[in-house]
Design a protein around this motif. Structure first.
Motif, PDB file in Angstrom:
ATOM      1  N   ASN A  52      35.804  42.948  22.928  1.00 39.13           N
ATOM      2  CA  ASN A  52      34.643  43.807  23.153  1.00 39.13           C
ATOM      3  C   ASN A  52      34.534  44.072  24.649  1.00 39.13           C
ATOM      4  N   THR A  53      34.723  45.327  25.045  1.00 41.05           N
ATOM      5  CA  THR A  53      34.782  45.669  26.466  1.00 41.05           C
ATOM      6  C   THR A  53      33.413  45.848  27.103  1.00 41.05           C
ATOM      7  N   GLY A  54      32.351  45.844  26.306  1.00 40.05           N
ATOM      8  CA  GLY A  54      31.012  45.964  26.868  1.00 40.05           C
ATOM      9  C   GLY A  54      30.844  47.231  27.687  1.00 40.05           C
ATOM     10  N   SER A  55      30.464  47.056  28.943  1.00 40.56           N
ATOM     11  CA  SER A  55      30.195  48.201  29.817  1.00 40.56           C
ATOM     12  C   SER A  55      31.458  48.895  30.308  1.00 40.56           C
ATOM     13  N   LEU A  56      32.622  48.391  29.919  1.00 37.25           N
ATOM     14  CA  LEU A  56      33.883  49.062  30.251  1.00 37.25           C
ATOM     15  C   LEU A  56      34.357  49.962  29.108  1.00 37.25           C
ATOM     16  N   ALA A  57      33.439  50.338  28.233  1.00 35.72           N
ATOM     17  CA  ALA A  57      33.807  51.133  27.061  1.00 35.72           C
ATOM     18  C   ALA A  57      34.418  52.483  27.435  1.00 35.72           C
ATOM     19  N   ASP A  58      34.134  52.980  28.622  1.00 33.99           N
ATOM     20  CA  ASP A  58      34.714  54.263  29.037  1.00 33.99           C
ATOM     21  C   ASP A  58      36.228  54.172  29.224  1.00 33.99           C
ATOM     22  N   MET A 100      41.841  42.131  34.048  1.00 27.64           N
ATOM     23  CA  MET A 100      40.733  41.636  34.867  1.00 27.64           C
ATOM     24  C   MET A 100      41.203  41.011  36.179  1.00 27.64           C
ATOM     25  N   LEU A 101      42.507  40.781  36.315  1.00 25.20           N
ATOM     26  CA  LEU A 101      43.069  40.262  37.564  1.00 25.20           C
ATOM     27  C   LEU A 101      43.847  41.325  38.335  1.00 25.20           C
ATOM     28  N   SER A 102      43.976  42.505  37.759  1.00 25.86           N
ATOM     29  CA  SER A 102      44.796  43.549  38.370  1.00 25.86           C
ATOM     30  C   SER A 102      43.966  44.469  39.264  1.00 25.86           C
ATOM     31  N   PRO A 103      44.390  44.672  40.511  1.00 25.64           N
ATOM     32  CA  PRO A 103      43.658  45.600  41.381  1.00 25.64           C
ATOM     33  C   PRO A 103      43.671  47.031  40.857  1.00 25.64           C
ATOM     34  N   SER A 104      44.575  47.338  39.945  1.00 28.30           N
ATOM     35  CA  SER A 104      44.603  48.680  39.357  1.00 28.30           C
ATOM     36  C   SER A 104      43.350  48.967  38.535  1.00 28.30           C
ATOM     37  N   TRP A 105      42.631  47.912  38.162  1.00 30.66           N
ATOM     38  CA  TRP A 105      41.400  48.073  37.384  1.00 30.66           C
ATOM     39  C   TRP A 105      40.147  48.043  38.259  1.00 30.66           C
ATOM     40  N   ARG A 106      40.334  47.978  39.571  1.00 31.00           N
ATOM     41  CA  ARG A 106      39.187  47.864  40.479  1.00 31.00           C
ATOM     42  C   ARG A 106      38.245  49.059  40.354  1.00 31.00           C
ATOM     43  N   THR A 107      38.809  50.258  40.300  1.00 32.06           N
ATOM     44  CA  THR A 107      37.970  51.459  40.227  1.00 32.06           C
ATOM     45  C   THR A 107      37.133  51.471  38.955  1.00 32.06           C
ATOM     46  N   ALA A 108      37.754  51.147  37.826  1.00 33.21           N
ATOM     47  CA  ALA A 108      37.023  51.158  36.554  1.00 33.21           C
ATOM     48  C   ALA A 108      35.893  50.137  36.565  1.00 33.21           C
ATOM     49  N   ILE A 109      36.166  48.954  37.098  1.00 30.28           N
ATOM     50  CA  ILE A 109      35.167  47.885  37.107  1.00 30.28           C
ATOM     51  C   ILE A 109      34.025  48.209  38.066  1.00 30.28           C
ATOM     52  N   SER A 110      34.362  48.672  39.253  1.00 29.28           N
ATOM     53  CA  SER A 110      33.305  48.989  40.221  1.00 29.28           C
ATOM     54  C   SER A 110      32.501  50.209  39.780  1.00 29.28           C
ATOM     55  N   SER A 111      33.160  51.181  39.141  1.00 32.44           N
ATOM     56  CA  SER A 111      32.442  52.369  38.658  1.00 32.44           C
ATOM     57  C   SER A 111      31.435  52.013  37.571  1.00 32.44           C
ATOM     58  N   ALA A 112      31.744  50.966  36.799  1.00 32.30           N
ATOM     59  CA  ALA A 112      30.825  50.506  35.755  1.00 32.30           C
ATOM     60  C   ALA A 112      29.765  49.557  36.312  1.00 32.30           C
ATOM     61  N   ARG A 113      29.765  49.375  37.632  1.00 29.64           N
ATOM     62  CA  ARG A 113      28.808  48.501  38.322  1.00 29.64           C
ATOM     63  C   ARG A 113      28.883  47.067  37.810  1.00 29.64           C
ATOM     64  N   LEU A 114      30.120  46.616  37.647  1.00 31.27           N
ATOM     65  CA  LEU A 114      30.367  45.259  37.164  1.00 31.27           C
ATOM     66  C   LEU A 114      30.988  44.381  38.242  1.00 31.27           C
ATOM     67  N   GLY A 115      30.768  44.747  39.485  1.00 30.68           N
ATOM     68  CA  GLY A 115      31.312  43.963  40.582  1.00 30.68           C
ATOM     69  C   GLY A 115      32.357  44.735  41.361  1.00 30.68           C
TER      70      GLY A 115
END
Length: 277
Positions: free
Chosen positions: A17-23, A136-151
């Motif tokens: 369940n991706t929660g707020s990363l559903a986009d 969750m450890l890959s910098p390639s996911w930084r944009t998606a995580i920060s855009s979702a305001r998850l850190g």
């Protein structure tokens, strides 16, 4: 200042369940394409459903994708059209876990609250869990995580400055997968696909400098067959980073006390790793 230690949690069963990363999720339909629509498609297609769950990411030919590229990476489909590398939600998913993933955070209360709400149940899609741990450890996911305001998202891979650790735990055999790897036999069952996917993803994680610890919990349960037990232990041993003279990476725990001891020993080993860097 950046916190010294951040932790992410990926609960899993049939899916994650991706929660707020559903986009970052592309929702398949049974008869529809297995990759997202082209970015210039005339009719926009919704990327989410109410449960926000995800399974394996598939490439343009429907094979499991073992990379950690970000979900907004541009790729070309078999018609040469550009699409975004979102993660699939296979149309065959029946039950989505209610517990959502938690991206890297230093908020201990948030992590403890998430764990307190876990409930055991469902099947064991270990390859999907390993995949999301990698993300969750890959910098390639930084944009998606920060855009979702998850850190702030993951730091860059830098073995000299940042220790990246994955702990993969299961209480049973990996037995669920919706996509197999390119070149895999079509006769593979779900368990074989799940274990192969996990091992390939673990190999990629280790190549990126991620240290992997694994824990098999209650794997001597008499309800498991000898074959199931051997397969569960084998994939965890294969996924774990090779032991050194001072660091152990594969653990077994038969009960809660042994599980706490295993996590305690892993924590001490992680401290050794960070001191050595």
């Amino acid at each position: 200042n950046d916190p010294r230690i951040r932790v992410s949690i990926i609960p899993y069963a049939e899916a994650v369940n991706t929660g707020s990363l559903a986009d970052t999720v592309f929702v398949e339909t049974e008869m529809g394409p297995k990759v997202p629509p082209p970015i210039d498609a005339a009719v926009p297609v919704s990327a989410t459903v109410s449960d926000n769950c995800a399974t394996e990411r598939k490439d343009k030919d429907g094979y499991a994708d073992y990379s950690s590229v970000g979900p907004y990476t541009q790729r070309r489909d078999n018609q040469g059209k550009i699409y975004l590398a979102k993660v699939n939600r296979d149309y065959r998913v029946k039950v989505c876990p209610t517990a959502t993933l938690v991206p890297l955070t230093a908020d201990e209360d948030k992590l403890v609250t998430a764990i307190d709400h876990f409930q055991a149940g469902g099947v064991t899609a270990g390859g999907i869990a390993a995949q999301w741990g990698y993300y969750m450890l890959s910098p390639s996911w930084r944009t998606a995580i920060s855009s979702a305001r998850l850190g702030a998202g993951p730091a860059n891979f830098d073995r000299n400055r940042v220790a990246k650790i994955a702990i993969l735990m299961t209480d049973g055999q990996f037995n669920t997968a919706f996509a197999g790897g390119r070149g895999a036999s079509r006769s593979q069952d779900q368990g074989q696909r799940s274990r192969a996917n996990a091992e390939n993803i673990c190999d990629n994680m280790k190549r990126d400098g991620i240290e992997i610890f694994t824990i098999g919990f209650d794997l001597n349960d008499p309800a498991m067959t000898a074959t199931e037990r051997d397969q569960a232990k084998s994939v965890l041993k294969d996924c774990a980073t090779d032991d050194t003279s001072s660091l152990k990476h594969y653990y077994e725990a038969a009960n809660g006390a042994e599980l706490s001891h295993a996590f305690g020993e892993i924590s001490r080993n992680i401290e050794k790793l960070t001191i050595s860097r």
